[in-house]
Design a protein around this motif. Structure first.
Motif, PDB file in Angstrom:
ATOM      1  N   LEU A   1      24.284  33.671 -14.916  1.00  0.00           N
ATOM      2  CA  LEU A   1      25.366  32.958 -15.469  1.00  0.00           C
ATOM      3  C   LEU A   1      25.507  31.586 -14.296  1.00  0.00           C
ATOM      4  N   LEU A   2      25.224  31.971 -13.038  1.00  0.00           N
ATOM      5  CA  LEU A   2      25.189  30.774 -12.233  1.00  0.00           C
ATOM      6  C   LEU A   2      24.206  29.540 -12.352  1.00  0.00           C
ATOM      7  N   VAL A   3      22.955  30.220 -12.815  1.00  0.00           N
ATOM      8  CA  VAL A   3      22.065  29.134 -13.016  1.00  0.00           C
ATOM      9  C   VAL A   3      22.365  28.297 -14.477  1.00  0.00           C
ATOM     10  N   VAL A   4      22.815  28.886 -15.510  1.00  0.00           N
ATOM     11  CA  VAL A   4      23.149  28.299 -16.532  1.00  0.00           C
ATOM     12  C   VAL A   4      24.326  27.359 -16.256  1.00  0.00           C
ATOM     13  N   LEU A   5      25.253  27.598 -15.372  1.00  0.00           N
ATOM     14  CA  LEU A   5      26.520  26.791 -14.721  1.00  0.00           C
ATOM     15  C   LEU A   5      25.745  25.555 -14.180  1.00  0.00           C
ATOM     16  N   LEU A   6      25.092  25.936 -13.160  1.00  0.00           N
ATOM     17  CA  LEU A   6      24.176  24.807 -12.423  1.00  0.00           C
ATOM     18  C   LEU A   6      23.387  23.914 -13.266  1.00  0.00           C
ATOM     19  N   VAL A   7      22.681  24.179 -14.310  1.00  0.00           N
ATOM     20  CA  VAL A   7      21.910  23.441 -15.093  1.00  0.00           C
ATOM     21  C   VAL A   7      23.078  22.416 -15.781  1.00  0.00           C
ATOM     22  N   ILE A   8      24.212  23.026 -16.438  1.00  0.00           N
ATOM     23  CA  ILE A   8      25.216  22.108 -17.092  1.00  0.00           C
ATOM     24  C   ILE A   8      25.886  21.172 -15.959  1.00  0.00           C
ATOM     25  N   TYR A   9      26.103  21.613 -15.106  1.00  0.00           N
ATOM     26  CA  TYR A   9      26.647  20.705 -13.794  1.00  0.00           C
ATOM     27  C   TYR A   9      25.793  19.559 -13.692  1.00  0.00           C
ATOM     28  N   PHE A  10      24.528  19.852 -13.470  1.00  0.00           N
ATOM     29  CA  PHE A  10      23.526  18.585 -13.129  1.00  0.00           C
ATOM     30  C   PHE A  10      23.338  17.820 -14.453  1.00  0.00           C
ATOM     31  N   VAL A  11      23.234  18.310 -15.325  1.00  0.00           N
ATOM     32  CA  VAL A  11      23.132  17.518 -16.596  1.00  0.00           C
ATOM     33  C   VAL A  11      24.544  16.603 -16.746  1.00  0.00           C
ATOM     34  N   LEU A  12      25.694  17.321 -16.683  1.00  0.00           N
ATOM     35  CA  LEU A  12      27.076  16.550 -16.755  1.00  0.00           C
ATOM     36  C   LEU A  12      27.000  15.406 -15.640  1.00  0.00           C
ATOM     37  N   ALA A  13      26.734  15.682 -14.491  1.00  0.00           N
ATOM     38  CA  ALA A  13      26.669  14.805 -13.098  1.00  0.00           C
ATOM     39  C   ALA A  13      25.755  13.596 -13.459  1.00  0.00           C
ATOM     40  N   PHE A  14      24.551  13.935 -13.889  1.00  0.00           N
ATOM     41  CA  PHE A  14      23.634  12.775 -14.191  1.00  0.00           C
ATOM     42  C   PHE A  14      24.001  11.993 -15.189  1.00  0.00           C
ATOM     43  N   ILE A  15      24.457  12.471 -16.237  1.00  0.00           N
ATOM     44  CA  ILE A  15      25.400  11.782 -17.577  1.00  0.00           C
ATOM     45  C   ILE A  15      26.604  10.949 -16.933  1.00  0.00           C
ATOM     46  N   LEU A  16      27.247  11.304 -16.074  1.00  0.00           N
ATOM     47  CA  LEU A  16      28.455  10.440 -15.599  1.00  0.00           C
ATOM     48  C   LEU A  16      28.044   9.610 -14.591  1.00  0.00           C
ATOM     49  N   ILE A  17      26.993   9.946 -13.925  1.00  0.00           N
ATOM     50  CA  ILE A  17      26.528   9.002 -12.868  1.00  0.00           C
ATOM     51  C   ILE A  17      26.005   7.498 -13.669  1.00  0.00           C
ATOM     52  N   PHE A  18      25.350   7.701 -14.732  1.00  0.00           N
ATOM     53  CA  PHE A  18      24.730   6.605 -15.391  1.00  0.00           C
ATOM     54  C   PHE A  18      25.640   5.842 -16.281  1.00  0.00           C
TER      55      PHE A  18
END
Length: 125
Positions: A48-65
């Motif tokens: 579950l932490l891996v899934v949460l981390l992947v979602i976090y990275f995707v969301l962070a990259f989307i928001l950064i750009f």
């Protein structure tokens, strides 16, 4: 941006967390070493932490750009709160008798207070 208030808030956060965690551990006599999380609980927590981390990275990259004035705290604080809730849930489900989940809940409360203080400070400055 003046870093002194941020350092003061961070130090207060660390002291508050240490105090609350120590108080909870003493009151409920929690011994983490005597009651480790069972293997199936560790596997569930890691997945579950891996899934949460992947979602976090995707969301962070989307928001950064996409967002002009991106603030990493907007993504980081919910991630930390969700990972704390996830640890709480796994501890409560797989290791309820050890009452370690009470400590996780206290840490989430401290992080919530810290998040609110940081967001208020950022909005004010």
């Amino acid at each position: 941006m003046n870093l002194l208030p941020i350092i003061v808030i961070a130090l207060l956060y660390i002291l508050l967390c240490a105090f609350i965690d120590r108080m909870i551990v003493k009151k409920y006599q929690i011994r983490r070493k005597d009651h480790p999380l069972p293997p199936e609980g560790k596997k569930m927590q890691n997945k579950l932490l891996v899934v949460l981390l992947v979602i976090y990275f995707v969301l962070a990259f989307i928001l950064i750009f996409t967002v002009e004035t991106f603030n990493l705290l907007i993504v980081l604080i919910p991630f930390l709160l969700l990972s704390g809730y996830l640890r709480y849930w796994v501890e409560k489900k797989y290791n309820e008798h050890a009452q370690i989940w009470r400590s996780e809940l206290g840490q989430m409360a401290c992080l919530s207070i810290f998040a609110i203080a940081m967001l208020v400070y950022i909005q004010m400055s």
